[in-house]
Design a protein around this motif. Structure first.
Motif, PDB file in Angstrom:
ATOM      1  N   VAL A  81       0.877  -1.171   0.000  1.00  0.00           N
ATOM      2  CA  VAL A  81       0.000   0.000   0.000  1.00  0.00           C
ATOM      3  C   VAL A  81       0.914   1.220   0.000  1.00  0.00           C
ATOM      4  O   VAL A  81       1.835   1.296   0.819  1.00  0.00           O
ATOM      5  CB  VAL A  81      -0.874  -0.050   1.274  1.00  0.00           C
ATOM      6  N   THR A  82       0.711   2.155  -0.919  1.00  0.00           N
ATOM      7  CA  THR A  82       1.590   3.330  -1.007  1.00  0.00           C
ATOM      8  C   THR A  82       0.843   4.612  -0.650  1.00  0.00           C
ATOM      9  O   THR A  82      -0.382   4.702  -0.793  1.00  0.00           O
ATOM     10  CB  THR A  82       2.177   3.481  -2.426  1.00  0.00           C
ATOM     11  N   LEU A  83       1.614   5.577  -0.182  1.00  0.00           N
ATOM     12  CA  LEU A  83       1.090   6.922   0.116  1.00  0.00           C
ATOM     13  C   LEU A  83       1.799   7.927  -0.775  1.00  0.00           C
ATOM     14  O   LEU A  83       3.018   7.846  -0.971  1.00  0.00           O
ATOM     15  CB  LEU A  83       1.371   7.308   1.573  1.00  0.00           C
ATOM     16  N   SER A  84       1.024   8.891  -1.293  1.00  0.00           N
ATOM     17  CA  SER A  84       1.574  10.009  -2.062  1.00  0.00           C
ATOM     18  C   SER A  84       0.878  11.283  -1.561  1.00  0.00           C
ATOM     19  O   SER A  84       0.025  11.223  -0.670  1.00  0.00           O
ATOM     20  CB  SER A  84       1.293   9.810  -3.553  1.00  0.00           C
ATOM     21  N   ASP A  85       1.216  12.414  -2.172  1.00  0.00           N
ATOM     22  CA  ASP A  85       0.558  13.665  -1.765  1.00  0.00           C
ATOM     23  C   ASP A  85      -0.944  13.623  -2.066  1.00  0.00           C
ATOM     24  O   ASP A  85      -1.715  14.417  -1.517  1.00  0.00           O
ATOM     25  CB  ASP A  85       1.185  14.856  -2.510  1.00  0.00           C
ATOM     26  N   ILE A  96     -12.871  16.874   4.277  1.00  0.00           N
ATOM     27  CA  ILE A  96     -11.644  16.463   3.584  1.00  0.00           C
ATOM     28  C   ILE A  96     -10.524  16.381   4.614  1.00  0.00           C
ATOM     29  O   ILE A  96     -10.185  17.374   5.251  1.00  0.00           O
ATOM     30  CB  ILE A  96     -11.329  17.455   2.436  1.00  0.00           C
ATOM     31  N   GLN A  97      -9.976  15.171   4.783  1.00  0.00           N
ATOM     32  CA  GLN A  97      -9.034  14.920   5.888  1.00  0.00           C
ATOM     33  C   GLN A  97      -7.615  15.331   5.511  1.00  0.00           C
ATOM     34  O   GLN A  97      -6.723  14.494   5.364  1.00  0.00           O
ATOM     35  CB  GLN A  97      -9.094  13.451   6.311  1.00  0.00           C
ATOM     36  N   THR A  98      -7.415  16.649   5.425  1.00  0.00           N
ATOM     37  CA  THR A  98      -6.110  17.172   5.000  1.00  0.00           C
ATOM     38  C   THR A  98      -5.010  16.932   6.034  1.00  0.00           C
ATOM     39  O   THR A  98      -3.828  17.055   5.711  1.00  0.00           O
ATOM     40  CB  THR A  98      -6.223  18.684   4.727  1.00  0.00           C
ATOM     41  N   GLY A  99      -5.386  16.582   7.268  1.00  0.00           N
ATOM     42  CA  GLY A  99      -4.381  16.314   8.305  1.00  0.00           C
ATOM     43  C   GLY A  99      -3.711  14.963   8.151  1.00  0.00           C
ATOM     44  O   GLY A  99      -2.658  14.722   8.746  1.00  0.00           O
ATOM     45  N   PHE A 100      -4.332  14.081   7.394  1.00  0.00           N
ATOM     46  CA  PHE A 100      -3.835  12.709   7.248  1.00  0.00           C
ATOM     47  C   PHE A 100      -3.374  12.436   5.823  1.00  0.00           C
ATOM     48  O   PHE A 100      -3.814  13.087   4.881  1.00  0.00           O
ATOM     49  CB  PHE A 100      -4.959  11.692   7.515  1.00  0.00           C
ATOM     50  N   LEU A 246      -2.010   4.994   7.838  1.00  0.00           N
ATOM     51  CA  LEU A 246      -2.679   6.255   8.163  1.00  0.00           C
ATOM     52  C   LEU A 246      -1.602   7.111   8.803  1.00  0.00           C
ATOM     53  O   LEU A 246      -1.170   6.856   9.932  1.00  0.00           O
ATOM     54  CB  LEU A 246      -3.852   6.024   9.123  1.00  0.00           C
ATOM     55  N   LYS A 247      -1.111   8.103   8.042  1.00  0.00           N
ATOM     56  CA  LYS A 247      -0.007   8.957   8.498  1.00  0.00           C
ATOM     57  C   LYS A 247      -0.581  10.227   9.095  1.00  0.00           C
ATOM     58  O   LYS A 247      -1.322  10.956   8.414  1.00  0.00           O
ATOM     59  CB  LYS A 247       0.878   9.304   7.294  1.00  0.00           C
ATOM     60  N   LYS A 248      -0.217  10.484  10.340  1.00  0.00           N
ATOM     61  CA  LYS A 248      -0.733  11.678  11.010  1.00  0.00           C
ATOM     62  C   LYS A 248       0.218  12.851  10.805  1.00  0.00           C
ATOM     63  O   LYS A 248       1.416  12.658  10.574  1.00  0.00           O
ATOM     64  CB  LYS A 248      -0.932  11.388  12.491  1.00  0.00           C
ATOM     65  N   GLY A 249      -0.309  14.063  10.921  1.00  0.00           N
ATOM     66  CA  GLY A 249       0.512  15.269  10.813  1.00  0.00           C
ATOM     67  C   GLY A 249       1.332  15.468  12.076  1.00  0.00           C
ATOM     68  O   GLY A 249       1.020  14.904  13.126  1.00  0.00           O
ATOM     69  N   THR A 250       2.374  16.279  11.963  1.00  0.00           N
ATOM     70  CA  THR A 250       3.146  16.635  13.156  1.00  0.00           C
ATOM     71  C   THR A 250       2.644  17.981  13.671  1.00  0.00           C
ATOM     72  O   THR A 250       2.003  18.742  12.944  1.00  0.00           O
ATOM     73  CB  THR A 250       4.653  16.736  12.844  1.00  0.00           C
ATOM     74  N   THR A 258      -7.606  15.231  12.194  1.00  0.00           N
ATOM     75  CA  THR A 258      -8.024  14.896  10.827  1.00  0.00           C
ATOM     76  C   THR A 258      -7.768  16.058   9.857  1.00  0.00           C
ATOM     77  O   THR A 258      -7.654  15.839   8.650  1.00  0.00           O
ATOM     78  CB  THR A 258      -9.516  14.494  10.740  1.00  0.00           C
ATOM     79  N   LYS A 259      -7.668  17.272  10.405  1.00  0.00           N
ATOM     80  CA  LYS A 259      -7.526  18.441   9.517  1.00  0.00           C
ATOM     81  C   LYS A 259      -6.281  19.278   9.794  1.00  0.00           C
ATOM     82  O   LYS A 259      -5.933  20.137   8.981  1.00  0.00           O
ATOM     83  CB  LYS A 259      -8.760  19.330   9.668  1.00  0.00           C
ATOM     84  N   GLN A 260      -5.654  19.045  10.965  1.00  0.00           N
ATOM     85  CA  GLN A 260      -4.529  19.904  11.345  1.00  0.00           C
ATOM     86  C   GLN A 260      -3.215  19.123  11.326  1.00  0.00           C
ATOM     87  O   GLN A 260      -3.198  17.910  11.171  1.00  0.00           O
ATOM     88  CB  GLN A 260      -4.768  20.473  12.757  1.00  0.00           C
ATOM     89  N   GLY A 261      -2.141  19.865  11.551  1.00  0.00           N
ATOM     90  CA  GLY A 261      -0.819  19.254  11.598  1.00  0.00           C
ATOM     91  C   GLY A 261      -0.098  19.457  10.284  1.00  0.00           C
ATOM     92  O   GLY A 261      -0.708  19.840   9.275  1.00  0.00           O
ATOM     93  N   PHE A 262       1.215  19.209  10.333  1.00  0.00           N
ATOM     94  CA  PHE A 262       2.055  19.440   9.157  1.00  0.00           C
ATOM     95  C   PHE A 262       2.290  18.142   8.399  1.00  0.00           C
ATOM     96  O   PHE A 262       2.626  17.119   8.988  1.00  0.00           O
ATOM     97  CB  PHE A 262       3.398  20.047   9.586  1.00  0.00           C
ATOM     98  N   GLN A 263       2.116  18.201   7.090  1.00  0.00           N
ATOM     99  CA  GLN A 263       2.464  17.083   6.210  1.00  0.00           C
ATOM    100  C   GLN A 263       3.386  17.622   5.122  1.00  0.00           C
ATOM    101  O   GLN A 263       3.005  18.528   4.380  1.00  0.00           O
ATOM    102  CB  GLN A 263       1.198  16.496   5.546  1.00  0.00           C
ATOM    103  N   GLU A 264       4.591  17.069   5.046  1.00  0.00           N
ATOM    104  CA  GLU A 264       5.511  17.486   3.986  1.00  0.00           C
ATOM    105  C   GLU A 264       4.993  16.992   2.629  1.00  0.00           C
ATOM    106  O   GLU A 264       4.263  16.004   2.569  1.00  0.00           O
ATOM    107  CB  GLU A 264       6.934  16.962   4.246  1.00  0.00           C
ATOM    108  N   SER A 265       5.393  17.681   1.567  1.00  0.00           N
ATOM    109  CA  SER A 265       4.953  17.254   0.234  1.00  0.00           C
ATOM    110  C   SER A 265       6.060  16.468  -0.469  1.00  0.00           C
ATOM    111  O   SER A 265       7.203  16.439  -0.010  1.00  0.00           O
ATOM    112  CB  SER A 265       4.513  18.458  -0.588  1.00  0.00           C
ATOM    113  N   GLY A 266       5.683  15.830  -1.539  1.00  0.00           N
ATOM    114  CA  GLY A 266       6.642  15.041  -2.333  1.00  0.00           C
ATOM    115  C   GLY A 266       6.885  13.655  -1.770  1.00  0.00           C
ATOM    116  O   GLY A 266       7.934  13.059  -2.025  1.00  0.00           O
ATOM    117  N   ILE A 267       5.921  13.121  -1.023  1.00  0.00           N
ATOM    118  CA  ILE A 267       6.164  11.822  -0.385  1.00  0.00           C
ATOM    119  C   ILE A 267       5.959  10.648  -1.348  1.00  0.00           C
ATOM    120  O   ILE A 267       5.170  10.736  -2.298  1.00  0.00           O
ATOM    121  CB  ILE A 267       5.298  11.620   0.888  1.00  0.00           C
ATOM    122  N   ASN A 268       6.685   9.586  -1.090  1.00  0.00           N
ATOM    123  CA  ASN A 268       6.531   8.322  -1.823  1.00  0.00           C
ATOM    124  C   ASN A 268       6.855   7.228  -0.808  1.00  0.00           C
ATOM    125  O   ASN A 268       8.004   6.869  -0.611  1.00  0.00           O
ATOM    126  CB  ASN A 268       7.484   8.275  -3.018  1.00  0.00           C
TER     127      ASN A 268
END
Ligand SMILES: *[C@@H]1O[C@H](CO)[C@@H](O)[C@H](O)[C@H]1NC(C)=O
Ligand SMILES: *[C@@H]1O[C@H](CO)[C@@H](O)[C@H](O)[C@H]1NC(C)=O
Ligand SMILES: *[C@@H]1O[C@H](CO)[C@@H](O)[C@H](O)[C@H]1NC(C)=O
Ligand SMILES: *[C@@H]1O[C@H](CO)[C@@H](O)[C@H](O)[C@H]1NC(C)=O
Ligand SMILES: *[C@@H]1O[C@H](CO)[C@@H](O)[C@H](O)[C@H]1NC(C)=O
Ligand SMILES: *[C@@H]1O[C@H](CO)[C@@H](O)[C@H](O)[C@H]1NC(C)=O
Ligand SMILES: *[C@@H]1O[C@H](CO)[C@@H](O)[C@H](O)[C@H]1NC(C)=O
Length: 290
Positions: A81-85, A96-100, A246-250, A258-268
């Motif tokens: 299972v992969t995660l991307s932006d 919209i769960q922008t925090g995860f 399920l990756k949570k924000g920092t 579910t909506k807050q926290g920091f998520q870096e971009s460009g993930i793979n």
């Protein structure tokens, strides 16, 4: 004659711990499957959840050509299972769960009120890192969990990374199995170093009547062994099993993860699974080896 009876004793000893218990669901992926197999209703998993708003499983699932896990046998293959932006799940158009970042498979028959969360069942899965798609252990990840049918708790969760509520300085590169997250003090039922290039095999015997959990664990081709006693843990509320990431924000003092926290971009990022199934353990049947 003596040699023969020794052999049949051996066979008997093997048979008593082999995967012979009746199955509740089978999430093993047959040889010949492709990522597109996860988009159609013959998939062992639900096709509509849980993943990014504009994605499909075929854009998320990778089928790595690696050693198979303990219970995959010759007929089944691992899945990743992969995660991307784009892994932003939207339960509805306005939520919209922008925090995860999320991608989790639910077994196809596990609709939240089915028998997989009643009686006594043993949930099996094997999990493994993908060195080419590392997780970012500055974040907290939920890898495998049961979420109750009312979405109010997780009755158990396998986590890794920097887990909220754990002591500062704790090794983030652990697999930590936590009990019910609504407990006054969340209990760590079991932990083990999330070493790379190794299959981490788990079985959880879930007594939904007694509200207890027993954990079994091994690596690679070794037979499962009990690593905890039978521990009290609130398993009520039925619900769905999730396998994925399920990756949570920092960030600190978040009021809505579910909506807050920091998520870096460009993930793979990715997590590999094998041998997902649940067996019926009403009479104590638990498979320790294939
Ligand atoms: C998988 O890897 C093995 C060797 O490691 C190779 O023989 C086989 O052809 C590969 N299969 C596929 C489908 O790529
Ligand atoms: C999905 O696509 C729509 C339309 O392009 C876009 O507005 C929305 O932001 C996308 N959602 C995500 C989570 O990327
Ligand atoms: C869920 O599955 C059970 C049988 O496994 C069935 O009785 C029930 O009607 C299903 N519920 C829904 C909402 O589909
Ligand atoms: C890992 O996460 C932290 C916290 O969000 C971030 O600062 C860092 O850039 C991330 N590392 C990578 C390699 O993305
Ligand atoms: C991991 O397990 C060991 C052995 O049971 C225990 O001493 C330790 O406190 C546990 N650590 C965590 C983070 O749960
Ligand atoms: C599950 O819990 C019930 C209620 O306590 C008990 O009677 C039963 O023996 C337990 N089953 C197993 C297989 O442990
Ligand atoms: C987080 O909350 C604690 C306790 O209320 C407070 O002491 C701290 O300053 C807060 N931190 C930030 C960054 O807001």
């Amino acid at each position: 004659m003596q040699f023969l009876s020794f052999l049949s004793l051996l066979a008997l000893a093997t048979a008593t711990s082999a995967q012979k218990c009746q199955l509740q669901f089978d999430g093993r992926v047959p040889v010949g499957s492709t990522p597109a197999s996860f988009d159609v209703n013959t998939s062992p998993f639900g096709t509509k959840n849980v993943f990014g708003q504009n994605l499909t499983w075929s854009k998320i699932i990778v089928l790595p050509n690696i050693t198979r896990s303990l219970f995959d046998g010759t007929a089944n293959i691992p899945l990743e299972v992969t995660l991307s932006d784009a892994s932003i799940f939207a339960p509805s158009a306005t939520n919209i769960q922008t925090g995860f970042r999320r991608a989790e498979l639910n077994p196809a028959s596990n609709n939240g009120t089915d028998p997989s969360t009643l009686g006594v069942k043993t949930l099996h899965f094997s999990v493994r890192k993908d060195n080419a798609r590392p997780l970012n252990i500055s974040h907290e990840y939920q890898l495998v969990f049961l979420e109750d049918a009312k979405f109010t708790t997780n009755q158990f969760v396998l986590k890794t990374g920097t887990i909220a509520g754990q002591p500062a300085g704790q090794n983030p590169d652990l697999l930590v199995l936590q009990g019910n997250v609504n407990a006054p003090v969340i209990e760590n039922l079991f932990n083990v170093s999330f070493t790379a290039n190794v299959w981490h095999n788990f079985a959880l015997t879930l007594n939904f009547t007694a509200n207890t959990v027993q954990t079994f664990y091994s690596q690679n081709a070794a037979a499962l062994a009990s690593v905890t006693g039978v521990v009290s843990n609130d398993l009520s509320g039925q619900g769905q099993f999730h396998f994925g990431a399920l990756k949570k924000g920092t960030g600190v003092n978040l009021t809505d993860v579910t909506k807050q926290g920091f998520q870096e971009s460009g993930i793979n990022e990715g997590v590999i699974y094998g041998g997902i199934f649940e067996e019926i353990s009403t009479c104590g049947c638990v498979s320790l080896c294939p």
